[in-house]
Design a protein around this motif. Structure first.
Motif, PDB file in Angstrom:
ATOM      1  N   TYR A 116     -58.752 -17.581  92.557  1.00 35.17           N
ATOM      2  CA  TYR A 116     -58.495 -18.659  91.610  1.00 35.17           C
ATOM      3  C   TYR A 116     -57.432 -18.266  90.589  1.00 35.17           C
ATOM      4  N   LEU A 117     -57.469 -17.030  90.127  1.00 33.13           N
ATOM      5  CA  LEU A 117     -56.454 -16.540  89.194  1.00 33.13           C
ATOM      6  C   LEU A 117     -55.065 -16.711  89.802  1.00 33.13           C
ATOM      7  N   GLN A 118     -54.907 -16.268  91.033  1.00 37.06           N
ATOM      8  CA  GLN A 118     -53.603 -16.352  91.691  1.00 37.06           C
ATOM      9  C   GLN A 118     -53.199 -17.801  91.953  1.00 37.06           C
ATOM     10  N   GLN A 119     -54.145 -18.641  92.330  1.00 35.74           N
ATOM     11  CA  GLN A 119     -53.836 -20.057  92.549  1.00 35.74           C
ATOM     12  C   GLN A 119     -53.357 -20.714  91.259  1.00 35.74           C
ATOM     13  N   LEU A 120     -54.082 -20.455  90.172  1.00 33.20           N
ATOM     14  CA  LEU A 120     -53.693 -21.033  88.887  1.00 33.20           C
ATOM     15  C   LEU A 120     -52.301 -20.571  88.482  1.00 33.20           C
ATOM     16  N   CYS A 121     -52.055 -19.269  88.588  1.00 36.36           N
ATOM     17  CA  CYS A 121     -50.754 -18.736  88.175  1.00 36.36           C
ATOM     18  C   CYS A 121     -49.617 -19.281  89.039  1.00 36.36           C
ATOM     19  N   LYS A 122     -49.819 -19.353  90.338  1.00 32.50           N
ATOM     20  CA  LYS A 122     -48.776 -19.906  91.212  1.00 32.50           C
ATOM     21  C   LYS A 122     -48.534 -21.377  90.893  1.00 32.50           C
ATOM     22  N   HIS A 123     -49.600 -22.111  90.640  1.00 29.97           N
ATOM     23  CA  HIS A 123     -49.482 -23.530  90.316  1.00 29.97           C
ATOM     24  C   HIS A 123     -48.716 -23.729  89.006  1.00 29.97           C
ATOM     25  N   PHE A 124     -49.146 -23.030  87.953  1.00 26.18           N
ATOM     26  CA  PHE A 124     -48.481 -23.155  86.656  1.00 26.18           C
ATOM     27  C   PHE A 124     -47.061 -22.605  86.704  1.00 26.18           C
ATOM     28  N   GLY A 125     -46.827 -21.614  87.560  1.00 22.28           N
ATOM     29  CA  GLY A 125     -45.524 -20.969  87.650  1.00 22.28           C
ATOM     30  C   GLY A 125     -44.397 -21.880  88.104  1.00 22.28           C
ATOM     31  N   HIS A 126     -44.725 -23.040  88.633  1.00 22.65           N
ATOM     32  CA  HIS A 126     -43.682 -23.997  89.020  1.00 22.65           C
ATOM     33  C   HIS A 126     -43.016 -24.619  87.790  1.00 22.65           C
ATOM     34  N   LYS A 127     -43.698 -24.578  86.640  1.00 27.82           N
ATOM     35  CA  LYS A 127     -43.178 -25.257  85.452  1.00 27.82           C
ATOM     36  C   LYS A 127     -43.053 -24.374  84.205  1.00 27.82           C
TER      37      LYS A 127
END
Length: 94
Positions: A16-27
């Protein structure tokens, strides 16, 4: 700055940590590893720590934006962890 700690008991904390960071990392600016992450949003920051049994996210912002930070990060986590029907606990710092 005020802070709040969001906590989720889960064996999938790193995922979940990695999913959140990858998701937020787009913006927004993000740094992360499998066990730690940091997200810098326009209205606050989130620091994440994952272990084999939990995910902890400490959000910091100005007092009037703290509820917004908690909801924003918590809602995203709930979407990624929907299969677990997560119970996210929140604890605000004094």
């Amino acid at each position: 700055m005020t802070a709040s700690r969001l906590h989720l008991n889960t064996p999938k904390g790193s995922q979940y940590l990695q999913q959140l960071c990858k998701h937020f990392g787009h913006k927004v600016p993000v740094t992360f590893s499998p066990s730690e992450g940091r997200v810098t949003l326009p209205f606050g920051t989130g620091e994440m720590a994952a272990s084999e049994t939990e995910l902890t996210i400490t959000v910091q912002s100005q007092a009037d934006d703290l509820a917004r930070m908690e909801c924003f990060v918590g809602d995203h986590l709930a979407r990624f962890a929907f299969r677990e029907n997560p119970t996210l606990t929140r604890q605000r710092s004094a």
